[in-house]
Design a protein around this motif. Structure first.
Motif, short mmCIF file in Angstrom:
data_model
loop_
_atom_site.label_atom_id
_atom_site.label_comp_id
_atom_site.label_asym_id
_atom_site.label_seq_id
_atom_site.Cartn_x
_atom_site.Cartn_y
_atom_site.Cartn_z
N GLY A 57 37.77 50.43 89.50
CA GLY A 57 38.10 49.12 90.11
C GLY A 57 38.87 49.24 91.42
N LYS A 65 46.29 42.99 82.76
CA LYS A 65 45.91 43.97 81.73
C LYS A 65 47.09 44.88 81.38
CE LYS A 65 42.78 47.13 82.91
NZ LYS A 65 41.44 47.60 83.28
N ILE A 89 53.71 52.61 88.16
CA ILE A 89 52.83 53.78 88.30
C ILE A 89 53.69 54.97 88.71
CG2 ILE A 89 50.81 54.68 89.54
CD1 ILE A 89 50.24 51.57 90.11
P1 ADP Z 1 40.83 50.59 85.55
O1 ADP Z 1 41.80 49.51 85.56
O2 ADP Z 1 39.47 50.12 85.24
O3 ADP Z 1 41.24 51.77 84.77
P2 ADP Z 1 41.42 50.74 88.30
O4 ADP Z 1 40.82 51.55 89.39
O5 ADP Z 1 41.46 49.28 88.50
O6 ADP Z 1 40.66 51.13 87.02
O7 ADP Z 1 42.87 51.27 88.10
C1 ADP Z 1 43.09 52.67 88.04
C2 ADP Z 1 44.40 52.98 87.34
O8 ADP Z 1 45.47 52.52 88.13
C3 ADP Z 1 44.57 52.29 86.05
O9 ADP Z 1 43.98 53.00 85.02
C4 ADP Z 1 46.09 52.29 85.90
O10 ADP Z 1 46.51 53.54 85.44
C5 ADP Z 1 46.57 52.13 87.31
N1 ADP Z 1 46.91 50.74 87.61
C6 ADP Z 1 46.19 49.85 88.29
N2 ADP Z 1 46.84 48.67 88.41
C7 ADP Z 1 48.00 48.81 87.76
C8 ADP Z 1 49.12 47.95 87.51
N3 ADP Z 1 49.16 46.70 87.97
N4 ADP Z 1 50.16 48.44 86.82
C9 ADP Z 1 50.12 49.72 86.36
N5 ADP Z 1 49.12 50.57 86.56
C10 ADP Z 1 48.06 50.15 87.24
#
Ligand code: ADP
Length: 854
Positions: free
Chosen positions: A574, A513, A547
């Protein structure tokens, strides 16, 4: 006259010899030498005597040698006698003459008799009595008289007659005389020696006495030192010390004792023990008790005892008493120690009070906490109940929204704007559904209602599924998706497959995503660190935006989302769900990320490699393209109080050719069931009048009802509710919002029907049917079909494909199948389809209704 002079000479020499011999002695040191000297002395004397003998006739001589030699033998033993005899023999043999034989024999016999007496008597007793000496003299000289017979015959008798009497009278007496002199000398000498011995003994005793005196003085000094130490110890001791003797009389006490017991100086100085003890007794709070203890100890002198005694005024003493025993255990008396412990007693009391107070506080707090816990548990249960209800309340209308939304999406009569709006409704609906599902997941985890279901499963299949799930999406975004499996990865493992899948889908889903370009790599390996046991390590690395460090620390918190996350339409739940699931599985979830370069999420989860495979072999979800069923079977009964829900089911099931009946509640369902004997019942659980649980129970209990499958439909998300539903007798439980696959799969399991799948090899007659379902064909606008036919006739494949792309908007499956057909250049089949204009169905296909699954 001359003869008399010779005799006198001989006798005088004998006397002086005895005196000389007496001086030499034969005792003490160097005895052997002294004996030899004695032998030589007596030998010499014998020789001198023989030089002045009494000459009776030429060669016939008499002298004092017999006396000398016998006395020598008597006092000094055989060695001295032998030496003396030898010396005398030499001279006598040298002198020769008629008396030589007799002379030699006299020498030998005298020495022998003397030595014999020494052996038998003097040598043993050391005593030379006059009688013994005289006896020896008689013996020696009787022998001499007898030996006179050895003289020549004419001289023998003459000599005997002349000398026998004087010899027998004079010589024994001379022997006695000399013997006595010697014996006297000997006695004197012995006395002198014993005096000397006594003197030396005395000297030694004196020296010993002096040494002992020295020792005693040293000991006294030591004792004085020990006394000083003991006195100092006593006087500087913090304990009051009292020492009493065996009868209880006071031996000593220290200053501290008088201080502790408040004994005035004059009483202490007087040494009056009665007054002293009386003063002490007066201060006791329980004197009788103390006295009984004292009495007991006097009766049991070897006992030790310790206790605490209280004084009037609150002072408390620690009392200790022990017997004074000697090294052999003899009892000398008793020592008493008294220590003032009033301060520490008070402190102890304070501490005890504090502790009691604290315990009281802890009890209060524990009660409060328990009450709070109960309240929290009640609140939690209320929350769970609320969530269960909420889930039902939200899912029920959502079910209708999504169901009809999906059907609406296929409506080709909608304008482009309307179609877009419907798609937005559906997208939002699905988002809402995901949100509700996530929130329910979270609350289930927090309520501890999520249990692990460990079972063997095929890890490789899971990874294949995952790859297939994300490959298309990744390719659409131009990302390269790679799955790196370690060579040592086992095929099957024991673990909770569903939860592992959820975590992996979330991690990979996020990576795909958020990554706009580059790659997403999923690495899987087994590690077996000794301390934790075998672990499955899953790493998802991407080249996405990364991040920021400040977000990294909160990344696993609920509802934490970046801007990108919000834009991408995520729920922000998630990762925190994944984290909790991984924790539940006993593993760890970690992240590292570099802003602008990418992120890497690593889950390490304990799993056991397994030789077994899952008991339920996995069949990949297959796309249903049609159904064959026995027409003779009864209708399907749909029971739901919400009309929209019934309509959705009708929309899903009518195309399969089932005759359908509807009921609004359990009671109505029972009536229809009795009347029409349906082949299966789809039963909603929450309904007014009579709910699904009761209706199911009654159907199953009715005659022939137990063989009729009941598919329960519930909006509840909780596992427990599913268990309750199954307990009521339902065969399968499926959840709202309903997915067509769930409904078909349930029917497939319970009814004697056969589905045609999209991936089945097709016969000539069925191959069009496989993808061109009746509704799909009927749904296409006539203009579109017309336009496709023209494009086909013109061979304008680009136009054909763009028309098919237009169809994708209404029906993705249809478009997909048409496109595949076009790309296989199967224009005749395509032509067939166009020719029928989607309005006619094939022969038996009118009975065998089909529907492409979603
Ligand atoms: P969601 O994806 O439904 O927003 P998650 O709990 O899975 O919720 O992820 C929380 C947040 O962590 C995301 O909104 C994003 O900001 C960050 N995040 C998660 N995985 C990634 C990734 N692979 N690369 C960058 N940011 C990430």
């Amino acid at each position: 006259m001359d003869k008399m002079l010779d005799i006198v000479f001989n006798l005088g020499m004998l006397a002086s010899l005895s005196i000389l011999s007496g001086f030499i002695g034969a005792d003490g040191e160097r005895r052997g030498r002294k004996l030899l000297m004695q032998g030589a002395l007596y030998g010499t004397a014998s020789i001198l005597g023989m030089l002045h003998p009494l000459v009776l006739a030429p060669g016939l001589i008499f002298d004092g040698r017999s006396v000398m030699l016998s006395v020598c033998g008597f006092f000094f033993g055989p060695v001295a006698a032998a030496l003396a005899a030898c010396m005398a023999l030499v001279l006598r043999i040298h002198q020769g003459g008629p008396g030589a034989v007799m002379g030699v024999l006299v020498i030998v016999s005298s020495a022998l008799v003397g030595a014999l007496f020494h052996r038998m008597h003097y040598g043993k007793t050391g005593r030379a009595s006059a009688r013994l000496l005289y006896l020896m003299g008689l013996l020696v000289h009787a022998a001499m008289v007898l030996l006179m017979l050895t003289l020549p015959e004419d001289q023998a008798m003459k000599t005997i007659r002349l000398l026998a009497l004087p010899v027998m009278v004079a010589y024994p007496l001379t022997t006695l005389f000399i013997g006595r002199i010697l014996s006297e000398f000997d006695a004197h000498r012995r006395m002198g020696e014993s005096l000397k011995l006594s003197e030396s003994n005395l000297r030694r005793s004196n020296e010993e006495l002096a040494a002992n005196l020295n020792k005693l003085m040293k000991r006294e000094k030591e004792l004085r030192f020990t006394n000083a130490v003991l006195r100092t110890q006593q006087e500087t001791s913090l304990d009051g010390i009292l020492v009493v003797d065996g009868e209880g009389g006071v031996i000593s006490f220290n200053r501290r004792f008088t201080e502790l017991w408040g004994i005035p100086a004059d009483v202490a100085a007087s040494g009056d023990e009665k007054k002293l003890l009386k003063r002490a007794m007066e201060r006791l709070l329980h004197p009788a008790e103390f006295l009984s203890k004292v009495n007991f100890l006097y009766q049991h002198p070897h006992e030790k005892s310790r206790d605490e005694i209280e004084l009037i005024g609150g002072t408390v003493f620690d009392r200790y008493s022990a017997p004074m025993l000697g090294t052999a255990g003899e009892y000398y008396g008793r020592i008493w120690y008294f220590r003032d412990i009033t301060g520490s007693k008070r402190a102890e009391e304070e501490v005890r009070k504090h502790r009691e107070h604290l315990e009281e506080l802890v009890r209060e707090r524990t009660n409060e906490l328990e009450a709070a816990k109960e309240t929290a548990e009640r609140a939690n249960m209320a929350k769970s109940a609320f969530l269960a209800n909420m889930s039902h309340e939200i899912r029920t209308p959502l079910n209708a929204i999504l169901g009809f939304g999906t059907i609406l999406e296929r409506d080709l009569t909608l304008s482009e704007t309307q179609a877009e709006q419907v798609r937005t409704i559906n997208r939002s609906g699905r988002h809402l559904l995901k949100l509700i599902n996530d929130i329910l997941d979270m609350s289930r985890i927090e309520a501890g209602r999520l249990a692990l279901h460990n079972a063997p499963f095929c890890l490789q299949d899971l990874l294949d599924d995952l790859e297939a799930m994300f490959r298309v999406r990744a390719e659409e975004k131009g990302l390269s998706l790679s799955l790196e499996r370690d060579a040592n990865l086992p095929c099957n493992v024991v673990g909770d497959e569903a939860k592992l899948r959820q975590v992996l889908v979330n991690m990979t889903g996020n990576a795909v995503k958020f990554t706009k370009q580059g790659s997403v790599t999923l690495r899987v390996r087994m590690e077996a660190p000794a301390e934790t046991g075998p672990r499955l390590v899953l790493e998802v690395e991407d080249t996405g935006p990364g991040i920021p460090p400040e977000e990294l620390t909160h990344i696993f918190d609920a509802f934490r989302q970046s801007e990108a996350g919000r834009e991408a339409g995520g729920t922000g739940l998630g990762l925190s769900i994944s984290k909790r699931l991984v924790d539940l599985m006993g593993g760890e979830l970690a992240v590292r990320s570099t802003l602008g370069a990418g992120s890497c999420f690593t889950a390490s989860i304990p799993v056991e490699p397994s030789a077994e495979t899952s008991s339920q072999p996995k069949t990949p979800p297959r796309r249903i393209a049609g159904v064959e069923r026995n027409e003779a079977e009864g209708p399907l009964l749909i029971v739901d109080d919400v009309k929209e829900n019934r309509d959705i089911l009708k929309a899903l099931l009518a195309p399969l050719g089932f005759a359908l009946r509807e009921a609004e509640n359990g009671r109505e369902a029972l009536r229809i069931f009795e009347e029409e004997r349906p082949c299966a019942v789809l039963m909603d659980m929450r309904m007014p009048v009579m709910d699904g649980y009761e209706a199911t129970r009654r159907i199953k209990a009715s005659e022939g009802g137990s063989s009729v499958p009941v598919i329960a439909i519930t909006a509840s998300a909780f596992e427990d509710d599913v268990q309750n539903v199954l307990k009521s007798g339902a065969d399968i439980c499926i959840r709202k919002p309903l997915s067509p696959e769930d409904v078909y799969e349930a029917l497939g399991k319970l009814l004697d029907i056969r589905f045609h799948y999209a991936d089945e090899p097709r016969t000539a007659e069925t191959r069009h049917e496989a993808f061109l379902s009746r509704e799909a064909l009927a749904a296409l606008p006539g203009e579109t079909i017309e336009a496709m036919r023209t494009a086909l006739q013109d061979g304008d494949i680009d136009e054909l494909e763009s028309l098919i792309e237009g169809i994708r908007r209404f029906d993705g499956d249809l478009a997909e199948n048409l496109l595949r057909l076009a790309r296989q250049y199967d224009y005749s089949a395509f032509g067939d389809f166009i020719a029928h204009g989607g309005r006619e169905s094939h022969g038996h296909s009118s009975e065998h209704h089909r529907r492409g699954s979603e």
